[in-house]
Design an enzyme around this catalytic site. Structure first.
Site, PDB file in Angstrom:
ATOM      1  N   LYS A  54       0.230  -0.353   9.058  1.00 51.17           N
ATOM      2  CA  LYS A  54       1.510   0.029   9.661  1.00 51.17           C
ATOM      3  C   LYS A  54       2.280  -1.204  10.125  1.00 51.17           C
ATOM      4  O   LYS A  54       3.497  -1.257  10.024  1.00 51.17           O
ATOM      5  CB  LYS A  54       1.272   0.973  10.858  1.00 51.17           C
ATOM      6  CG  LYS A  54       0.791   2.355  10.444  1.00 51.17           C
ATOM      7  CD  LYS A  54       0.629   3.279  11.622  1.00 51.17           C
ATOM      8  CE  LYS A  54      -0.597   3.010  12.441  1.00 51.17           C
ATOM      9  NZ  LYS A  54      -1.875   3.183  11.720  1.00 51.17           N
TER      10      LYS A  54
ATOM     11  N   ARG B   8       0.863  -1.178   0.000  1.00 51.60           N
ATOM     12  CA  ARG B   8       0.000   0.000   0.000  1.00 51.60           C
ATOM     13  C   ARG B   8       0.904   1.233   0.000  1.00 51.60           C
ATOM     14  O   ARG B   8       2.083   1.131   0.331  1.00 51.60           O
ATOM     15  CB  ARG B   8      -0.885  -0.023   1.242  1.00 51.60           C
ATOM     16  CG  ARG B   8      -2.070  -0.969   1.072  1.00 51.60           C
ATOM     17  CD  ARG B   8      -3.047  -0.736   2.184  1.00 51.60           C
ATOM     18  NE  ARG B   8      -4.233  -1.556   2.029  1.00 51.60           N
ATOM     19  CZ  ARG B   8      -4.944  -1.991   3.053  1.00 51.60           C
ATOM     20  NH1 ARG B   8      -4.591  -1.716   4.290  1.00 51.60           N
ATOM     21  NH2 ARG B   8      -6.033  -2.699   2.850  1.00 51.60           N
TER      22      ARG B   8
HETATM   23  N1  LIG Z   1      -0.250  -4.195   1.334  1.00 55.14           N
HETATM   24  C1  LIG Z   1      -1.435  -4.575   1.847  1.00 55.14           C
HETATM   25  N2  LIG Z   1      -2.407  -5.030   1.025  1.00 55.14           N
HETATM   26  C2  LIG Z   1      -3.607  -5.443   1.514  1.00 55.14           C
HETATM   27  N3  LIG Z   1      -3.918  -5.445   2.818  1.00 55.14           N
HETATM   28  C3  LIG Z   1      -3.000  -4.997   3.674  1.00 55.14           C
HETATM   29  C4  LIG Z   1      -1.704  -4.546   3.243  1.00 55.14           C
HETATM   30  N4  LIG Z   1      -1.001  -4.183   4.350  1.00 55.14           N
HETATM   31  C5  LIG Z   1      -1.813  -4.372   5.399  1.00 55.14           C
HETATM   32  N5  LIG Z   1      -3.001  -4.873   5.017  1.00 55.14           N
HETATM   33  C6  LIG Z   1      -4.141  -5.195   5.875  1.00 55.14           C
HETATM   34  C7  LIG Z   1      -3.787  -6.132   7.000  1.00 55.14           C
HETATM   35  C8  LIG Z   1      -4.719  -5.733   8.086  1.00 55.14           C
HETATM   36  O1  LIG Z   1      -5.861  -6.554   8.049  1.00 55.14           O
HETATM   37  C9  LIG Z   1      -5.153  -4.328   7.777  1.00 55.14           C
HETATM   38  C10 LIG Z   1      -4.754  -3.358   8.826  1.00 55.14           C
HETATM   39  O2  LIG Z   1      -3.373  -3.392   9.036  1.00 55.14           O
HETATM   40  P1  LIG Z   1      -2.729  -2.910  10.423  1.00 55.14           P
HETATM   41  O3  LIG Z   1      -1.254  -2.996  10.264  1.00 55.14           O
HETATM   42  O4  LIG Z   1      -3.330  -3.599  11.564  1.00 55.14           O
HETATM   43  O5  LIG Z   1      -3.192  -1.400  10.464  1.00 55.14           O
HETATM   44  P2  LIG Z   1      -2.620  -0.209  11.323  1.00 55.14           P
HETATM   45  O6  LIG Z   1      -1.633  -0.710  12.312  1.00 55.14           O
HETATM   46  O7  LIG Z   1      -2.138   0.808  10.349  1.00 55.14           O
HETATM   47  O8  LIG Z   1      -3.929   0.350  12.017  1.00 55.14           O
HETATM   48  P3  LIG Z   1      -4.175   0.839  13.532  1.00 55.14           P
HETATM   49  O9  LIG Z   1      -3.812   2.292  13.564  1.00 55.14           O
HETATM   50  O10 LIG Z   1      -5.621   0.624  13.710  1.00 55.14           O
HETATM   51  O11 LIG Z   1      -3.312  -0.001  14.411  1.00 55.14           O
HETATM   52  O12 LIG Z   1      -4.607  -4.008   6.516  1.00 55.14           O
HETATM   53 MG   LIG Z   2      -1.524  -0.882  14.366  1.00 50.36          MG
END
Ligand SMILES: Nc1ncnc2c1ncn2[C@H]1C[C@H](O)[C@@H](COP(=O)(O)OP(=O)(O)OP(=O)(O)O)O1
Ligand SMILES: [Mg+2]
Ligand SMILES: [Zn+2]
Length: 633
Positions: A123, A97
């Site tokens: 993240k 992403r």
């Molecule tokens: N490159 C990608 N393509 C598709 N889905 C992805 C990609 N990278 C991450 N994801 C998905 C996996 C998770 O289900 C979702 C959220 O990721 P996550 O790392 O938990 O978010 P975050 O840490 O940015 O959010 P928060 O601030 O809520 O902690 O996105």
């Molecule tokens: Mg997170």
């Protein structure tokens, strides 16, 4: 000088003093405006100098220019092939992403990095993938055990070895982990700890030191890094002590991650974590798939729950969502009300026992419950991709909180709605709750401003809080203000302001304090007859009256005044710093309101005659809030 003469001179002096006071206020107002314009100009100039796509990152950091940063978007590093392979094979993802690859490359190059990315954008991958592609292990600091458990469960499901140390770890487990930290054959790639562990366990620190000396500590990730700063919205005292990591292990790259940190919060985090020159990558906060809407709650007959249940049963039929409420009690009652109306809802709040909480969470995650009616306790770590609506039954306590809470919608990038019900009385309920917080009132007013506003694109109001420059075109009518732009009109509320200020002033002179409700009623002519004779009452509707009083509070003509008893905190309205400006004949106040029967193209500003004349603001045609608003409820 005879006494008559002296009186005249004194009266003249008083009048000049009063005028000087007004001039002083006007100067202050102009200086404020100048400061805001200057800062806007600076931002715009910066943008001109560094043309950069708004969906791209903005990067900063003394050691690197934008041009140099661009290099990190490439895939020609020695580790690039391995990254790509693990992304697909281990994490089962096809592409990165925005910003992920850049952040990962920077971290793999050994740079210290702050990554600010909206909630749900991915993240975690930015330290999980490098962990898998590096020797040794990555230390991950996480504020909550539940977050830790979610991540461990996920990593286990994709066969990535990870372990954790927290207050509930068994002795044997801790012993094993501590021993493996320095074992070159140890399999784990990530070690999750709570900040308390770092702060309190000398044993852990000594093992980390050994691992560091053996070159096994490959990276440090501090998740939810804004918890370091008291200016962030979620301060954790133990995060303050994490500076020890970079002091003891200066050669290990640190990656701080957050969804909500302004520039000043990040500066604070940088100091606390002792990171000398971090690079900051900020992803745009614009979530293009989210539709933002504000609906008004009617103080006379609040039927927001019926409204919400209708939405859920019709527009969001069979779709997953969250309804955020103000208190635990509200979680119970709103949930019961929704159930009564046939909605498959369950409450969630901090006071439920842990098993019930995780059961609700699990059932919701697997679509056995359609809606969770929750307090903000339903927060960090909620990672459901297909949330189609987040409805706030009550406003959040700040715009940062709102962004975070509403941001749980549409993580799968498909369209989702973020609706907030804005009630006049809720402002004061929350206000008395946050009164003890340092900048609680100020932050609350940012949320109120977001809701009251019908002037600017809602995204632009949010963007300002994340130091982003925003042009309304980027909205694509994905907010109610942009979608219904023609339904609003600018009205002159100067005379209304004078009337309200007079009511508050009169109360003050009688040593009386008025709650917002009392001010509303007094102005609408519901107070004692004696008072009615002394003030100018209005025939505006309740919603109009509330909108004007809120606007006067936001603009500083009124301000808040608290009174504490051992049991409750009371909220009263008093005159604000700008109230004296109203004495100046040429001073006028306008506000943008929902449109009236008038044609907005021909009448931009409705004139309000003063004194005895029939005031245009009082007749139905000029009434600034229309029936449409009531239909919108
Ligand atoms: N490159 C990608 N393509 C598709 N889905 C992805 C990609 N990278 C991450 N994801 C998905 C996996 C998770 O289900 C979702 C959220 O990721 P996550 O790392 O938990 O978010 P975050 O840490 O940015 O959010 P928060 O601030 O809520 O902690 O996105
Ligand atoms: Mg997170
Ligand atoms: Zn918009």
């Amino acid at each position: 000088m005879d006494s008559d003469n002296a009186d005249d001179v004194q009266a003249g002096l008083d009048s000049v003093e009063a005028e000087l006071e007004v001039v002083k206020l006007q100067i202050a107002e102009l200086l404020e405006k100048q400061a805001s314009l200057t800062s806007k100009r600076k931002q715009l100039l910066r943008r001109l100098e560094e043309p950069c796509d708004s969906t791209q990152a903005s990067g900063s950091g003394p050691a690197m220019t934008k041009q140099e940063l661009l290099r990190y978007e490439n895939d020609d590093f020695s580790w690039s092939t391995e990254l790509e392979q693990n992304l697909k094979d281990v994490f089962q993802l096809s592409t990165f992403r925005p910003l992920q690859l850049k952040a990962i490359n920077l971290s793999m190059s050994g740079k210290d990095l702050f990554l600010v990315m909206p909630t749900g954008r991915g993240k975690s991958l930015c330290y999980q993938l490098p962990a898998v592609c590096s020797e040794g292990f990555t230390l991950v600091v996480t504020p909550l055990v539940s977050l830790m458990e979610d991540q461990l469960m996920y990593l286990k499901s994709i066969d990535v070895e990870a372990v954790s140390l927290n207050a509930s770890s068994s002795k044997e487990h801790a012993k094993m982990v501590l021993a493996e930290m320095t074992d070159s054959k140890a399999p784990f790639k990530l070690l999750y700890v709570t900040p308390e562990k770092i702060a309190k366990s000398k044993l852990l620190m000594s093992r980390l030191e050994k691992a560091y000396n053996a070159g096994r500590l490959s990276r440090i990730a501090v998740d939810e890094v804004h918890c370091c700063s008291q200016w962030g919205h979620d301060f954790r005292p133990d995060y303050k002590l994490l500076g020890i990591l970079k002091r003891q292990f200066p050669k290990v790259p640190l990656l701080g991650l957050t969804a909500t940190a302004t520039g000043s919060v990040l500066k604070d985090c940088q100091k606390i974590l002792c990171v000398p020159e971090p690079i900051t990558l900020t992803a745009s906060f614009n979530r293009t798939n989210l539709y933002y809407e504000v609906r008004l709650k009617d103080s006379n007959s609040d039927d927001s729950v019926s409204d919400i249940s209708a939405l859920i049963k019709e527009r969001y039929k069979d779709q997953s969502g969250i309804v955020y409420v103000f208190s635990q009690k509200d979680a119970e009652t709103v949930s019961a009300d929704l159930q009564g109306k046939g909605v498959n809802a369950s409450p969630y709040h901090a006071n439920m026992n842990p098993e019930d909480k995780s059961q609700v969470h699990r059932k919701w995650a697997t679509n056995k419950i359609q809606v969770v009616v929750a307090t903000v306790a339903f927060g960090m770590g909620i990672d459901k991709a297909d949330v189609r609506f987040v409805i706030h039954h009550t406003i959040s306590k700040s715009i940062e909180n709102y962004y975070q809470e509403s941001g749980r919608a549409g993580r799968d990038d498909k369209p989702a709605d973020c609706i907030v019900y804005f009630g006049f009385n809720d402002i004061f309920r929350i206000s008395t709750m946050v009164v003890m917080e340092n900048v609680g009132q100020q932050k609350l007013l940012t949320m109120v401003d977001y809701c009251q506003n019908v002037d600017r694109c809602r995204r632009s109001v949010i963007a300002v809080h994340f130091d982003e420059v925003w042009d309304d075109e980027g909205c694509n009518e994905m907010c109610d203000v942009c979608r219904h732009g023609n339904d609003y009109i600018t009205v002159d509320i100067t005379q209304h302001a004078k009337d309200v200020v007079q009511i508050v002033e009169l109360a003050g002179s009688l040593d009386e304090k008025l709650t917002p409700l009392k001010v509303t009623e007094a102005w609408m002519g519901k107070g004692p007859a004696k008072r009615r004779k002394m003030i100018q009452t209005t025939t505006l509707s309740r919603l109009e009256v509330e909108a004007i009083i809120t606007s006067l509070l936001l603009q500083g003509y009124l301000s808040e005044d608290f009174s504490f008893t051992p049991y409750t905190t009371y909220f009263y309205l008093k005159l604000g710093g700008k109230a004296p400006l109203l004495k100046n004949q040429s001073h006028s106040i306008t506000m943008k309101m929902r449109r009236t029967g008038l044609d907005a193209n021909t009448v931009k500003v409705s004139q309000v005659k003063t004194k005895e004349g029939k005031r245009s603001g009082d007749n139905a045609a000029n009434s600034p809030v229309t029936k449409k608003v009531k239909r919108d409820l």
